[in-house]
Design a protein around this motif. Structure first.
Motif, mmCIF file in Angstrom:
data_model
loop_
_atom_site.group_PDB
_atom_site.id
_atom_site.type_symbol
_atom_site.label_atom_id
_atom_site.label_comp_id
_atom_site.label_asym_id
_atom_site.label_seq_id
_atom_site.Cartn_x
_atom_site.Cartn_y
_atom_site.Cartn_z
ATOM 1 N N GLU A 111 -10.141 -23.296 -11.753
ATOM 2 C CA GLU A 111 -8.887 -23.215 -11.122
ATOM 3 C C GLU A 111 -8.375 -24.692 -10.815
ATOM 4 O O GLU A 111 -7.348 -25.287 -10.723
ATOM 5 C CB GLU A 111 -8.897 -22.467 -9.957
ATOM 6 C CG GLU A 111 -8.880 -20.824 -9.958
ATOM 7 C CD GLU A 111 -8.959 -20.082 -9.026
ATOM 8 O OE1 GLU A 111 -9.387 -20.541 -7.972
ATOM 9 O OE2 GLU A 111 -8.575 -18.802 -9.040
ATOM 10 N N GLU A 142 -3.351 -20.515 -6.704
ATOM 11 C CA GLU A 142 -4.623 -21.033 -7.225
ATOM 12 C C GLU A 142 -5.482 -21.869 -6.007
ATOM 13 O O GLU A 142 -6.767 -21.495 -5.811
ATOM 14 C CB GLU A 142 -4.479 -22.039 -8.342
ATOM 15 C CG GLU A 142 -4.213 -21.313 -9.699
ATOM 16 C CD GLU A 142 -4.886 -20.130 -10.079
ATOM 17 O OE1 GLU A 142 -5.938 -19.666 -9.612
ATOM 18 O OE2 GLU A 142 -4.399 -19.439 -11.100
ATOM 19 N N GLU A 222 -2.845 -12.729 -10.351
ATOM 20 C CA GLU A 222 -3.006 -13.437 -11.424
ATOM 21 C C GLU A 222 -2.323 -12.743 -12.654
ATOM 22 O O GLU A 222 -2.206 -13.243 -13.581
ATOM 23 C CB GLU A 222 -4.668 -13.430 -11.917
ATOM 24 C CG GLU A 222 -5.416 -14.400 -11.001
ATOM 25 C CD GLU A 222 -5.076 -15.789 -11.240
ATOM 26 O OE1 GLU A 222 -4.909 -16.333 -12.472
ATOM 27 O OE2 GLU A 222 -5.314 -16.729 -10.440
#
Length: 324
Positions: A111, A142, A222
């Motif tokens: 990330e 993130e 996500e």
């Protein structure tokens, strides 16, 4: 608190009709419908409606349930081996907690890479555009996810699991140089691999509530990121000349190889009292886990193939980590 609906394990895991709940239905819609003209605007709208604060959804001070696994036993790298059969229930629980801790920390590592690649890609782009705005939303997501994983690992009491030294240095170069379809292809591969696992983790009644809730938050949010990555890959691969396409195919495959190889640290086995050599031998020959990985990557491989990113050069890298 997020309400978690329980489901039996189903494989292949990429099947997306996992819940009647509005958040998961919308997440599925945004993940799969990427061709509409207003797609980026809809992603922004989704982020406004479906974003979670882990500190409000998870009780970080509550004690861990000693009877629950860190991830579904079926996702353990040793499940289905003679070594797993010899382990006590306490060892199995401890192993899965270290495995999920390792996976989360590799997730944090990637990330951080992802955020740098997106920032570079959006450098001096029109800030009034939906693409620029959603890219910043993704970076914010993130950051929140990495903090969520870090707190989970702290609560699990697992040590710091890191990528191997070669992978760490390769990634340092990749994040500084990757652009366009290379960057977004790498992002999609990393997100898809974790997404498929977490869709099972959040369903597992025998999985820690902390892991189930973090998994559900991650899956919902996500879904937008994967839709964005697919959108960017399609757009940038359109009309791409053959040498660039071949380079992207190989680069993305190598990234996938590196990520999968590092997901579960080789140190987890010793840390739960297993013989390192015996455990690694069992992992290497664990056909259950290998087949699970292949089934889980079906939709990802189909998409990459559709975008001309599965080639004779890239295929061996995917086969080496059982994604094909």
């Amino acid at each position: 608190m997020i309400q978690i609906t329980t489901f039996p394990l189903q494989h292949p895991a990429p099947q997306l009709s996992i819940s009647e709940e509005k958040p998961m239905s919308l997440a599925t819609e945004f993940r799969t419908s990427i061709d509409d003209d207003d797609f980026l605007a809809r992603l922004l709208s989704s982020s406004e409606q479906l974003s979670y604060d882990p500190d409000k959804e998870i009780d970080w001070a509550a004690p861990l349930d000693p009877t629950k696994y860190g991830l579904n036993p079926e996702w353990s790298t040793l499940y289905g081996t003679p070594l797993w059969d010899k382990m006590s229930e306490e060892q199995r629980i401890e192993l899965t907690r270290h495995e999920v801790g390792s996976i989360m920390q590799i997730g944090i590592w990637f990330e951080m890479i992802l955020q740098q690649m997106i920032v570079r890609d959006q450098y001096v782009k029109d800030p009034s555009g939906d693409e620029f705005r959603f890219a910043l939303v993704e970076i914010a997501d993130e950051c929140r996810h990495s903090l969520m994983f870090a707190k989970t690992c702290e609560k699990l009491g697992v040590p710091h699991y890191k990528p191997d030294p070669i992978s760490k240095e390769l990634a340092r170069g990749f994040k500084a140089l990757a652009f366009g379809e290379n960057a977004y292809g790498a992002i999609l591969v990393a997100e898809e691999i974790l997404d498929v696992m977490q869709r099972d983790w959040m369903r597992g009644e025998n999985v820690l509530d902390e892991v189930r809730t973090t998994s559900k938050i991650h899956v919902v949010e996500e879904a937008r990121h994967m839709g964005f990555a697919r959108h960017e890959i399609r757009e940038r691969m359109e009309g791409t000349w053959a040498p660039r396409q071949m380079l992207a195919a190989k680069a993305i495959a190598i990234v996938a190889f590196v990520i999968v190889k590092n997901l579960v640290s080789k140190d987890v086995y010793e840390n739960v009292g297993l013989d390192r050599k015996e455990a690694l031998h069992a992992v290497k020959h664990n056909t259950h886990h290998q087949n699970l990985m292949r089934l889980s990557c079906i939709h990802l491989m189909d998409f990459l193939n559709e975008c001309r990113l599965i080639t004779p050069v890239s295929t061996p890298w995917y086969r080496a980590v059982h994604m094909l």
